[in-house]
Write a protein that holds these residues in place. Structure first.
Motif, PDB file in Angstrom:
ATOM      1  N   MET A 176       0.852  -1.192   0.000  1.00 46.07           N
ATOM      2  CA  MET A 176       0.000   0.000   0.000  1.00 46.07           C
ATOM      3  C   MET A 176       0.880   1.231   0.000  1.00 46.07           C
ATOM      4  O   MET A 176       1.918   1.263   0.673  1.00 46.07           O
ATOM      5  CB  MET A 176      -0.920  -0.014   1.217  1.00 46.07           C
ATOM      6  N   GLU A 177       0.459   2.229  -0.751  1.00 45.83           N
ATOM      7  CA  GLU A 177       1.264   3.438  -0.905  1.00 45.83           C
ATOM      8  C   GLU A 177       0.446   4.667  -0.541  1.00 45.83           C
ATOM      9  O   GLU A 177      -0.704   4.813  -0.951  1.00 45.83           O
ATOM     10  CB  GLU A 177       1.772   3.551  -2.340  1.00 45.83           C
ATOM     11  N   ALA A 178       1.049   5.573   0.229  1.00 44.94           N
ATOM     12  CA  ALA A 178       0.371   6.795   0.650  1.00 44.94           C
ATOM     13  C   ALA A 178       0.425   7.848  -0.447  1.00 44.94           C
ATOM     14  O   ALA A 178       1.420   7.969  -1.166  1.00 44.94           O
ATOM     15  CB  ALA A 178       1.025   7.341   1.918  1.00 44.94           C
ATOM     16  N   ASP A 179      -0.652   8.598  -0.580  1.00 46.49           N
ATOM     17  CA  ASP A 179      -0.711   9.746  -1.483  1.00 46.49           C
ATOM     18  C   ASP A 179      -1.539  10.822  -0.797  1.00 46.49           C
ATOM     19  O   ASP A 179      -2.747  10.924  -0.986  1.00 46.49           O
ATOM     20  CB  ASP A 179      -1.331   9.353  -2.825  1.00 46.49           C
ATOM     21  N   ARG A 180      -0.875  11.590   0.073  1.00 45.31           N
ATOM     22  CA  ARG A 180      -1.531  12.605   0.894  1.00 45.31           C
ATOM     23  C   ARG A 180      -2.620  11.952   1.736  1.00 45.31           C
ATOM     24  O   ARG A 180      -2.348  11.096   2.553  1.00 45.31           O
ATOM     25  CB  ARG A 180      -2.055  13.739   0.014  1.00 45.31           C
ATOM     26  N   ASN A 181      -3.873  12.360   1.515  1.00 46.38           N
ATOM     27  CA  ASN A 181      -4.964  11.802   2.323  1.00 46.38           C
ATOM     28  C   ASN A 181      -5.599  10.571   1.687  1.00 46.38           C
ATOM     29  O   ASN A 181      -6.660  10.112   2.121  1.00 46.38           O
ATOM     30  CB  ASN A 181      -6.038  12.866   2.568  1.00 46.38           C
ATOM     31  N   TYR A 182      -4.958  10.043   0.661  1.00 49.64           N
ATOM     32  CA  TYR A 182      -5.450   8.847  -0.015  1.00 49.64           C
ATOM     33  C   TYR A 182      -4.450   7.715   0.173  1.00 49.64           C
ATOM     34  O   TYR A 182      -3.306   7.915   0.573  1.00 49.64           O
ATOM     35  CB  TYR A 182      -5.681   9.110  -1.508  1.00 49.64           C
ATOM     36  N   CYS A 183      -4.907   6.525  -0.145  1.00 48.41           N
ATOM     37  CA  CYS A 183      -4.074   5.341  -0.007  1.00 48.41           C
ATOM     38  C   CYS A 183      -4.342   4.422  -1.199  1.00 48.41           C
ATOM     39  O   CYS A 183      -5.502   4.103  -1.493  1.00 48.41           O
ATOM     40  CB  CYS A 183      -4.400   4.631   1.309  1.00 48.41           C
TER      41      CYS A 183
END
Length: 244
Positions: A164-171
């Protein structure tokens, strides 16, 4: 398990071509062939189309690399990586019209080749595994999660999750069958999943420990995807792996 990316090498210097083939093979790619002329490349693509064309611009014969790319694009859309010893603006402008994915300037080293091909291979993977967006909650149940998608709850087995990879307030949840973008943080997602199987290895990544292919001092690899490994998590990861 993802299939191997297939690459055709079109290069009239056989020493360079053989070296490239060896390096690509060591990196896990399948070389479908080595050809030295544009006409041979066209015939090869018709009979055994690769996923990527590694194409020298300055081919000898009646067709140079740019003309070869144009001819192939009339019947097959294949990502092109140009090899070139020319850095002049006219050559670049002419080659650019064929919409190549990348350029590799000669002489090049192993790392340059590896990173360029990996970037193009990643683009192919993304095209073959469309991202599905979910902006609603998810349910965790035993060995699976259910993600609301297109008005229904879709099952995703925990064992199918790669990382899983973080993208600001998304995942972004990356699985063997596709990706899901969730409207929650990576921290929230991590808290919902069993820590016996999943571990945070970097501020932007949580991995499924059972899917690790390579563990190095500063990075991990899952399905040839390089994932950074922070110093703060490295020792703990090694202890976890030893315990498993």
């Amino acid at each position: 398990m993802e299939r191997e990316v297939r690459i055709l090498i079109v290069e009239d210097d056989m020493i360079i071509a053989a070296n490239i083939s060896l390096q690509l093979g060591n990196l896990g790619y399948e070389v479908t062939g080595i050809v030295t002329r544009g006409e041979e490349a066209i015939l090869h693509v018709r009979e055994n189309p690769p996923d990527i064309l590694l194409l020298d611009i300055n081919l000898k014969g009646s067709l140079n690399g740019i003309e070869t790319a144009k001819a192939i694009q009339t019947f097959k859309d294949i990502p092109v990586i140009f090899l070139t010893a020319n850095t002049d603006e006219a050559t670049f402008a002419s080659a650019k019209k064929t919409r190549p994915k990348a350029f590799i300037t000669k002489p090049f080293n192993k790392l340059n080749l590896q990173r360029t091909v990996e970037l193009v291979a990643d683009q192919i993977w993304v095209q073959e595994h469309p991202v599905r967006h979910s902006f609603l909650d998810l349910e965790v149940l035993g060995d699976r999660i259910f993600i609301r998608y297109n008005g229904k709850m879709e099952k995703v087995l925990l064992d199918d999750i790669l990382y899983m990879e973080a993208d600001r307030n998304y995942c972004t949840v990356v699985t063997e069958n596709g990706n899901f973008v969730l409207s929650c943080t990576l921290k929230t997602m991590q808290e919902r999943l069993p820590n016996s199987s999943f571990m945070r290895v970097h501020r932007s990544y949580v991995v499924n420990l059972s899917k690790l292919d390579v563990i190095a001092d500063d990075h991990l690899e899952i399905n040839r995807k390089a994932i950074p490994l922070s110093k703060a998590n490295r020792d703990f990861l090694f202890k976890r792996i030893q315990a498993i």
